[in-house]
Design a protein around this motif. Sequence first.
Motif, mmCIF file in Angstrom:
data_model
loop_
_atom_site.group_PDB
_atom_site.id
_atom_site.type_symbol
_atom_site.label_atom_id
_atom_site.label_comp_id
_atom_site.label_asym_id
_atom_site.label_seq_id
_atom_site.Cartn_x
_atom_site.Cartn_y
_atom_site.Cartn_z
ATOM 1 N N THR A 182 7.444 -5.442 -13.994
ATOM 2 C CA THR A 182 8.215 -5.563 -15.232
ATOM 3 C C THR A 182 7.376 -5.259 -16.464
ATOM 4 N N THR A 183 6.073 -5.584 -16.418
ATOM 5 C CA THR A 183 5.282 -5.398 -17.631
ATOM 6 C C THR A 183 4.635 -4.025 -17.708
ATOM 7 N N LEU A 184 4.295 -3.443 -16.577
ATOM 8 C CA LEU A 184 3.461 -2.255 -16.637
ATOM 9 C C LEU A 184 4.107 -0.987 -16.098
ATOM 10 N N ALA A 185 5.195 -1.157 -15.329
ATOM 11 C CA ALA A 185 5.729 0.027 -14.674
ATOM 12 C C ALA A 185 6.727 0.754 -15.555
ATOM 13 N N SER A 186 6.758 2.083 -15.454
ATOM 14 C CA SER A 186 7.814 2.856 -16.096
ATOM 15 C C SER A 186 9.084 2.661 -15.280
ATOM 16 N N ALA A 187 10.221 3.054 -15.856
ATOM 17 C CA ALA A 187 11.498 2.849 -15.176
ATOM 18 C C ALA A 187 11.496 3.541 -13.816
ATOM 19 N N GLU A 188 10.895 4.711 -13.795
ATOM 20 C CA GLU A 188 10.883 5.465 -12.548
ATOM 21 C C GLU A 188 10.017 4.779 -11.505
ATOM 22 N N GLN A 189 8.837 4.290 -11.963
ATOM 23 C CA GLN A 189 7.966 3.552 -11.046
ATOM 24 C C GLN A 189 8.664 2.316 -10.514
ATOM 25 N N ALA A 190 9.356 1.607 -11.410
ATOM 26 C CA ALA A 190 10.031 0.371 -11.011
ATOM 27 C C ALA A 190 11.045 0.650 -9.909
ATOM 28 N N ARG A 191 11.769 1.790 -10.053
ATOM 29 C CA ARG A 191 12.737 2.146 -9.009
ATOM 30 C C ARG A 191 12.018 2.389 -7.685
ATOM 31 N N GLY A 192 10.857 3.076 -7.769
ATOM 32 C CA GLY A 192 10.093 3.376 -6.560
ATOM 33 C C GLY A 192 9.576 2.120 -5.886
ATOM 34 N N VAL A 193 9.282 1.119 -6.716
ATOM 35 C CA VAL A 193 8.686 -0.093 -6.180
ATOM 36 C C VAL A 193 9.706 -0.939 -5.409
ATOM 37 N N MET A 194 10.959 -0.798 -5.775
ATOM 38 C CA MET A 194 12.015 -1.532 -5.065
ATOM 39 C C MET A 194 11.916 -1.305 -3.561
ATOM 40 N N PHE A 195 11.411 -0.111 -3.240
ATOM 41 C CA PHE A 195 11.129 0.330 -1.905
ATOM 42 C C PHE A 195 10.292 -0.683 -1.108
ATOM 43 N N TRP A 196 9.306 -1.328 -1.799
ATOM 44 C CA TRP A 196 8.461 -2.269 -1.075
ATOM 45 C C TRP A 196 9.143 -3.607 -0.839
ATOM 46 N N LEU A 197 10.177 -3.874 -1.587
ATOM 47 C CA LEU A 197 10.702 -5.237 -1.522
ATOM 48 C C LEU A 197 11.582 -5.455 -0.310
ATOM 49 N N LEU A 198 12.241 -4.419 0.180
ATOM 50 C CA LEU A 198 13.112 -4.606 1.343
ATOM 51 C C LEU A 198 12.823 -3.643 2.482
ATOM 52 N N GLY A 199 11.841 -2.829 2.319
ATOM 53 C CA GLY A 199 11.481 -1.917 3.398
ATOM 54 C C GLY A 199 12.328 -0.672 3.402
ATOM 55 N N ASN A 200 11.688 0.468 3.701
ATOM 56 C CA ASN A 200 12.409 1.733 3.675
ATOM 57 C C ASN A 200 11.631 2.749 4.497
ATOM 58 N N PHE A 201 12.321 3.354 5.451
ATOM 59 C CA PHE A 201 11.673 4.389 6.255
ATOM 60 C C PHE A 201 11.923 5.783 5.694
ATOM 61 N N GLY A 202 12.641 5.836 4.558
ATOM 62 C CA GLY A 202 13.073 7.128 4.044
ATOM 63 C C GLY A 202 11.933 8.064 3.680
ATOM 64 N N GLY A 203 10.835 7.519 3.175
ATOM 65 C CA GLY A 203 9.761 8.383 2.699
ATOM 66 C C GLY A 203 8.755 8.773 3.769
ATOM 67 N N VAL A 204 9.013 8.370 5.002
ATOM 68 C CA VAL A 204 8.006 8.579 6.048
ATOM 69 C C VAL A 204 7.897 10.056 6.411
ATOM 70 N N ARG A 205 6.660 10.568 6.430
ATOM 71 C CA ARG A 205 6.390 11.933 6.889
ATOM 72 C C ARG A 205 5.246 11.873 7.902
ATOM 73 N N TRP A 206 5.003 12.989 8.557
ATOM 74 C CA TRP A 206 3.998 12.973 9.625
ATOM 75 C C TRP A 206 2.637 12.404 9.235
ATOM 76 N N PRO A 207 2.055 12.754 8.053
ATOM 77 C CA PRO A 207 0.726 12.208 7.738
ATOM 78 C C PRO A 207 0.672 10.685 7.785
ATOM 79 N N ASP A 208 1.799 10.014 7.472
ATOM 80 C CA ASP A 208 1.814 8.545 7.545
ATOM 81 C C ASP A 208 1.519 8.070 8.961
ATOM 82 N N LEU A 209 2.008 8.847 9.936
ATOM 83 C CA LEU A 209 1.805 8.453 11.327
ATOM 84 C C LEU A 209 0.347 8.578 11.750
ATOM 85 N N TRP A 210 -0.378 9.513 11.113
ATOM 86 C CA TRP A 210 -1.796 9.648 11.502
ATOM 87 C C TRP A 210 -2.557 8.384 11.150
#
Lengths: 347, 262
Positions: A182-210
């Motif tokens: 809330t204090t430091l993130a831009s609106a876009e970052q804040a949206r991206g961070v929501m990702f960590w709060l409930l889990g999301n497999f959407g951004g997974v690509r092959w390098p993550d698996l390595w």
Amino acid sequence: MSHAAHGPNWPARIGLALLAFVALAVSVTLAVTIGEMAIPFEVALRALGNGLFDLGLPVSAIQQGVIFDYRLSRALMAGLCGGALALSGAILQALLRNPLAEPYILGISAGASTGAVAVLILGVGIGGTALSLSAGAFVGSCAALAVVALLSAGAGGASDRVILAGVAASQLFNAATATIVTTLASAEQARGVMFWLLGNFGGVRWPDLWMATPVALIGFAICMLHAKALDAFAFGADAAASLGVAVTRVRVVLFATTAVMTAAMVSIVGTIGFVGLVIPHAARFLVGSGHARLLPACLVTGAVFMILADILSRVLIPQQILPIGVVTALVGAPAFALILYRARNPA
Amino acid sequence: MTLAAHEVRWSAAGRLIVDGVSLEAAPGRILGLIGPNGSGKSSLLRLLCRLRNVASGVVKLDGRDIAGVPRRALAQRLAFVEQQATTEMQLSVCDVVRLGRTPHRAALASWNGADEAAVSAALERVGLSERHDQPWHTLSGGERQRVHIARALAQEPSELILDEPTNHLDIQHQLSILALIRRLGVTCIVALHDLNLAALFCDEIALLHGGRLQAAGTPEAVLTEETIRAVFGVAVSIRPGASGRPHIEYLVATDRPAEEGA
């Protein structure tokens, strides 16, 4: 039953290993073929052949991309994540002698997401590469473990206090995450961070698996080396020590392994609750309490569960993807209540 | 000589709990540890099997300082039975007894014939062979304690340390547990609350008070009317009982005040 367990029973072991392989293969196949774009099985096989061996079989470029770059990597990541979280839950339940222990409830996942978010938002200049993100997650998860250890030791160290300490730690770290966002993130970052709060497999690509694959498999190997020591904790740390277990060393090694596995998964897919809680109990129901069988059972059951949960998250509501944490919580929260109820009313 | 403590001290939270105790367990005999609540019995037992590290002094096993013995090697010699250890895991009787084989097995070793023989023999000795597959949580208190003793025996120890193994058991089970311990033929150090049971079942007795060793020797030598009054604060009369061991009778006023109009 126990007489059959004396000595290695190879036919049974091979049978179980085959069963596990078939279950994993079926769930990955389902994950690859089911979705917005239904894909026939043989097309999926052809795409797999193209992706792995460059066979040049006839598959439309869109289908090839959806199957190989999107669904397959996503399904494998879900499997690794489910397996690693279930394994962490089994380890924490054994070491803390508490049936409710798991990375999410103990705040380790919350700590990891605080670390990841701190790196992502505060360390923009360094660049939010996957590696530094995971390092941040690891520091956060270790900090959460330390807070839980200090709080529960201060409260007398009884095994039921650990859960209270975990609740406090998760609140603390979630508050820290919220403050940073809330204090430091831009609106876009804040949206991206929501990702960590409930889990999301959407951004997974092959390098993550390595990164995730070696972490999960080496973590599993370390846990298996300690399977006998974990059995010895059944009656507490003193009983384990009197059975010749180097209690402090085993605790440090296994807590660190749990922290690393949780941190790696959280840095890639965010916090996913209840898998670490529900799967070990289900696996115990299937194969008993001995850790030499329980840990592999957790790895496989956790993987299959998470892959299926991910399919559900994609198809439950048409045109939308539910956060994976929502699906696991829908299954996990009632299971948590059941375990809580049974822990209060021993048979 | 087997297990011996020399001038051991240990403190917790700034308070001295065990204060310079020296004692020795004679091979094959039963050493009873008695003393009031908080006299340091449990702590001393934990020092003897290195579940806690001595602040000063030394505990020796066959003349060797146990501080330098690897944990696993120590567990092959010393077995420890806690007061009332329990678990939430779903374990069967044989699962619990099998834990006793932990110090004898390498990390990835599979279960072998020697392990199985040790488990069967241990269950046989405590009279629970028939209960092999019974779930732990369906056992009575006395049966649980027997399973713990079987687990300790599966370690094939030369010394067995027991912390109040009869606590919370009815008298029949107290007697049967202690008779079982007497039959084992292993060197035992056992903390006990009941002075008459200690007199009846122990070869030697060590009396602790405020972390210090007050007296040690045969039951006749240690259990005297003066010592018991001084340490436990109760008046007693001691005579040889039917077993030939000292029998302690507590001298307390048991009269009720006369009721009005009686």
